[in-house]
Design a protein around this motif. Structure first.
Motif, PDB file in Angstrom:
ATOM      1  N   UNK A 239       0.814  -1.213   0.000  1.00  0.00           N
ATOM      2  CA  UNK A 239       0.000   0.000   0.000  1.00  0.00           C
ATOM      3  C   UNK A 239       0.849   1.265   0.000  1.00  0.00           C
ATOM      4  N   UNK A 240       2.089   1.183   0.514  1.00  0.00           N
ATOM      5  CA  UNK A 240       2.953   2.353   0.633  1.00  0.00           C
ATOM      6  C   UNK A 240       3.681   2.561  -0.695  1.00  0.00           C
ATOM      7  N   UNK A 241       3.591   3.771  -1.240  1.00  0.00           N
ATOM      8  CA  UNK A 241       4.219   4.063  -2.527  1.00  0.00           C
ATOM      9  C   UNK A 241       5.014   5.357  -2.444  1.00  0.00           C
ATOM     10  N   UNK A 274      15.274   9.378  -4.184  1.00  0.00           N
ATOM     11  CA  UNK A 274      14.001   9.848  -3.655  1.00  0.00           C
ATOM     12  C   UNK A 274      14.197  10.525  -2.305  1.00  0.00           C
ATOM     13  N   UNK A 275      13.414  11.559  -2.008  1.00  0.00           N
ATOM     14  CA  UNK A 275      13.585  12.300  -0.755  1.00  0.00           C
ATOM     15  C   UNK A 275      13.437  11.430   0.493  1.00  0.00           C
ATOM     16  N   UNK A 276      12.527  10.453   0.454  1.00  0.00           N
ATOM     17  CA  UNK A 276      12.327   9.568   1.601  1.00  0.00           C
ATOM     18  C   UNK A 276      12.667   8.148   1.168  1.00  0.00           C
ATOM     19  N   UNK A 277      13.890   7.716   1.460  1.00  0.00           N
ATOM     20  CA  UNK A 277      14.321   6.388   1.050  1.00  0.00           C
ATOM     21  C   UNK A 277      13.619   5.286   1.808  1.00  0.00           C
ATOM     22  N   UNK A 278      13.400   5.495   3.118  1.00  0.00           N
ATOM     23  CA  UNK A 278      12.727   4.477   3.913  1.00  0.00           C
ATOM     24  C   UNK A 278      12.079   5.125   5.122  1.00  0.00           C
ATOM     25  N   UNK A 279      11.132   4.393   5.715  1.00  0.00           N
ATOM     26  CA  UNK A 279      10.401   4.918   6.869  1.00  0.00           C
ATOM     27  C   UNK A 279      10.113   3.771   7.829  1.00  0.00           C
ATOM     28  N   UNK A 280      10.201   4.061   9.124  1.00  0.00           N
ATOM     29  CA  UNK A 280      10.052   3.038  10.161  1.00  0.00           C
ATOM     30  C   UNK A 280       8.641   2.451  10.151  1.00  0.00           C
ATOM     31  N   UNK A 281       8.549   1.111  10.115  1.00  0.00           N
ATOM     32  CA  UNK A 281       7.247   0.432  10.043  1.00  0.00           C
ATOM     33  C   UNK A 281       6.391   0.720  11.277  1.00  0.00           C
ATOM     34  N   UNK A 282       6.972   0.560  12.469  1.00  0.00           N
ATOM     35  CA  UNK A 282       6.192   0.724  13.702  1.00  0.00           C
ATOM     36  C   UNK A 282       5.637   2.142  13.822  1.00  0.00           C
ATOM     37  N   UNK A 283       6.465   3.126  13.494  1.00  0.00           N
ATOM     38  CA  UNK A 283       6.013   4.525  13.561  1.00  0.00           C
ATOM     39  C   UNK A 283       4.882   4.774  12.578  1.00  0.00           C
ATOM     40  N   UNK A 284       5.030   4.242  11.358  1.00  0.00           N
ATOM     41  CA  UNK A 284       4.001   4.450  10.340  1.00  0.00           C
ATOM     42  C   UNK A 284       2.694   3.757  10.732  1.00  0.00           C
ATOM     43  N   UNK A 285       2.777   2.534  11.270  1.00  0.00           N
ATOM     44  CA  UNK A 285       1.567   1.824  11.703  1.00  0.00           C
ATOM     45  C   UNK A 285       0.833   2.611  12.781  1.00  0.00           C
ATOM     46  N   UNK A 286       1.589   3.081  13.801  1.00  0.00           N
ATOM     47  CA  UNK A 286       0.954   3.836  14.890  1.00  0.00           C
ATOM     48  C   UNK A 286       0.314   5.118  14.369  1.00  0.00           C
ATOM     49  N   UNK A 287       0.993   5.778  13.438  1.00  0.00           N
ATOM     50  CA  UNK A 287       0.471   7.043  12.914  1.00  0.00           C
ATOM     51  C   UNK A 287      -0.837   6.819  12.144  1.00  0.00           C
ATOM     52  N   UNK A 288      -0.866   5.772  11.312  1.00  0.00           N
ATOM     53  CA  UNK A 288      -2.066   5.500  10.524  1.00  0.00           C
ATOM     54  C   UNK A 288      -3.245   5.151  11.431  1.00  0.00           C
ATOM     55  N   UNK A 289      -3.037   4.237  12.364  1.00  0.00           N
ATOM     56  CA  UNK A 289      -4.124   3.835  13.272  1.00  0.00           C
ATOM     57  C   UNK A 289      -4.550   5.020  14.143  1.00  0.00           C
ATOM     58  N   UNK A 290      -3.576   5.818  14.595  1.00  0.00           N
ATOM     59  CA  UNK A 290      -3.913   6.999  15.398  1.00  0.00           C
ATOM     60  C   UNK A 290      -4.733   8.005  14.613  1.00  0.00           C
ATOM     61  N   UNK A 291      -4.383   8.192  13.330  1.00  0.00           N
ATOM     62  CA  UNK A 291      -5.138   9.122  12.482  1.00  0.00           C
ATOM     63  C   UNK A 291      -6.572   8.644  12.288  1.00  0.00           C
ATOM     64  N   UNK A 292      -6.735   7.349  12.029  1.00  0.00           N
ATOM     65  CA  UNK A 292      -8.079   6.795  11.854  1.00  0.00           C
ATOM     66  C   UNK A 292      -8.909   6.959  13.122  1.00  0.00           C
ATOM     67  N   UNK A 423       4.333   8.549   0.617  1.00  0.00           N
ATOM     68  CA  UNK A 423       5.264   9.201   1.535  1.00  0.00           C
ATOM     69  C   UNK A 423       5.932  10.363   0.806  1.00  0.00           C
ATOM     70  N   UNK A 424       5.556  11.584   1.161  1.00  0.00           N
ATOM     71  CA  UNK A 424       6.099  12.762   0.487  1.00  0.00           C
ATOM     72  C   UNK A 424       7.317  13.315   1.215  1.00  0.00           C
ATOM     73  N   UNK A 425       7.282  13.333   2.542  1.00  0.00           N
ATOM     74  CA  UNK A 425       8.407  13.781   3.348  1.00  0.00           C
ATOM     75  C   UNK A 425       8.467  12.888   4.582  1.00  0.00           C
ATOM     76  N   UNK A 426       9.529  13.063   5.383  1.00  0.00           N
ATOM     77  CA  UNK A 426       9.677  12.241   6.583  1.00  0.00           C
ATOM     78  C   UNK A 426       8.486  12.391   7.532  1.00  0.00           C
ATOM     79  N   UNK A 427       7.903  13.592   7.559  1.00  0.00           N
ATOM     80  CA  UNK A 427       6.794  13.833   8.479  1.00  0.00           C
ATOM     81  C   UNK A 427       5.510  14.222   7.739  1.00  0.00           C
ATOM     82  N   UNK A 428       5.412  13.842   6.456  1.00  0.00           N
ATOM     83  CA  UNK A 428       4.211  14.191   5.700  1.00  0.00           C
ATOM     84  C   UNK A 428       3.893  13.083   4.704  1.00  0.00           C
TER      85      UNK A 428
END
Length: 463
Positions: A239-241, A274-292, A423-428
């Protein structure tokens, strides 16, 4: 006789029955395109035991084999023919033995056999064309090989060595090729060819201690990798692109498998930067569930998210305009048909009017078909804007069962809800979500945490 065609398999052993031109010859023989095959010697058609096999196949196609330099037409020549076939077979065997002995002697003497890797080159012993060649260091490339080994020991990075070799040579280097270079024992002066080896064939390019240190580091890199059977649940897999190169993020690990990442494949392979080569899985999971969770529980935030969405616009004006024009054309055709029917009732040139009526009806069917296609296109382009309450009620179904769901069920739930995550930026990041979620009951089981008799029925909002 008349020459029909010439068949030739250059550079392919006559001991092989699978040859392109030979197969074509046999096919043409079955098609009766000729009645005789002419060769100089039997070995040109097939060497040794292969010849009688092919000769028999040609005879089955009623085709005779004639040898210009070997004549075995008489019955008493059968013994001589058999001896010639045996000699042809033994010739190939003796050539193999001779070649094997020659190659073994060349390896023992340190002569060049096969292709040499980067940093080494062959050098002829004398000016003769057939002179044997010894292995020597390339003046510049051998020095770069030494630097590559030292650089890897200092940085422990295959990528750094790859970039260095790219800058000093005109070759294309990948991390896999670089790793192969660092593991190649030929740089210790060892020559291997098949089962033969010479451990002191020429002067080494790198010292044994440097080579061993590089192998030790390569081995430690291998041990630091995560196990092949990674049991971590990548909930957002697929799902992450990356919006910069349109590449799907792949699974990645670091620190011996202690940290998991979603990593841009093109950035990882240096295909793009690419500006964001990789992103932490646990952080991304928490952010998505928290946003929902935040959007489901805060009406104002959900209303604002729907307002900012861009998928609720009406279809393009061009589609609406085309639909309107076709509607008017349909009305005109209807009026024309009524007038033609009235003309028939009045008895005005019935045959001519009927032909015009048939043409008008055909034109009407074509217009109705175009209208049907446009209506479908307009329907697909139209998405009614839902209310915040409708979306919250739908999403709440997912969050209600989230904690009790198994890992594989959590991934399935997110795939029902999430369309894509860029993933557009590290925090966006831009998260695209489905408005209405349906939970098909066969997909989700129950667990002891959920209590007995708990199940899920498909729901629909009617939107």
């Amino acid at each position: 006789g008349e020459l029909t065609k010439i068949y030739s398999d250059e550079g392919i052993s006559g001991r092989l029955t699978e040859r392109a031109q030979l197969n074509q010859l046999l096919a043409d023989a079955r098609a009766r395109e000729f009645d005789c095959v002419v060769v100089t010697f039997m070995s040109r058609l097939g060497r040794g035991k292969v010849f009688p096999i092919l000769e028999n196949k040609l005879h089955e196609s009623q085709c005779r084999v004639y040898c210009t330099e070997e004549d075995f037409a008489n019955q008493e020549d059968d013994m001589m023919k058999s001896l010639t076939i045996f000699n042809d077979e033994m010739f190939a065997f003796s050539v193999r033995k001779h070649t094997s002995a020659k190659m073994r002697e060349m390896v023992r003497s340190g002569y060049c056999v096969g292709c040499l890797p980067f940093g080494l080159k062959p050098e002829a012993l004398n000016d003769r064309v057939d002179s044997r060649k010894i292995i020597v260091h390339h003046e510049i490339d051998a020095t770069n090989v030494k630097i590559a080994f030292d650089l890897f020991i200092q940085t422990q990075s295959l990528a750094a060595v790859r970039d260095f070799l790219k800058s000093v040579s005109n070759r294309q280097w990948t991390t896999t090729v670089v790793k192969s270079l660092l593991q190649n024992r030929i740089y210790l002066g060892e020559l291997r060819f098949g089962d033969w080896e010479n451990l002191e064939a020429f002067d080494p390019v790198v010292e044994t201690s440097v080579f061993d240190e590089a192998q030790k580091l390569l081995g430690s890199r291998q041990k630091c990798r995560a196990p092949r059977t990674d049991e971590y649940n990548y909930l957002l897999r697929g799902l992450v692109r990356c919006p910069h190169c349109n590449c799907a993020y792949t699974n990645s690990v670091a620190k011996g498998g202690a940290v998991r990442y979603y990593e841009c494949y093109h950035d990882k392979k240096k295909i793009s930067h690419c500006p964001v080569g990789r992103i932490n899985c646990d952080v991304l999971h928490r952010t998505v569930i928290g946003t929902l969770s935040h959007l489901v529980t805060h009406h104002t935030s959900m209303h604002e998210a729907i307002r900012k969405s861009r998928d609720w616009e009406t279809p393009p004006d061009s589609l609406i305009s085309q639909r309107a024009q076709l509607g008017k054309a349909l009305q005109v055709l209807g009026t024309r048909q009524r007038n033609l029917l009235n003309a028939i009732e009045d008895g005005e040139q019935i045959q001519s009017v009927k032909q015009r009526l048939i043409l008008a009806e055909a034109e009407e069917r074509a217009v109705r078909a175009k209208i049907s296609l446009l209506d479908t296109e307009i329907s697909l382009a139209t998405r009614l804007r839902p209310t915040a309450e409708q979306v919250q009620d739908s999403w709440a179904q997912v969050l209600d069962i989230w904690e009790a769901a198994e890992d594989n069920e959590k991934a399935a739930l997110l795939r029902l809800l999430i369309e894509s995550l860029e993933i557009h930026e590290k925090d966006r990041a831009i998260l695209r979500l489905a408005t209405i979620v349906e939970l098909p009951s066969p997909k989700f089981g129950t667990s002891d945490k959920m209590g007995a008799g708990v199940g899920f029925e498909p729901t629909t909002s009617g939107l």
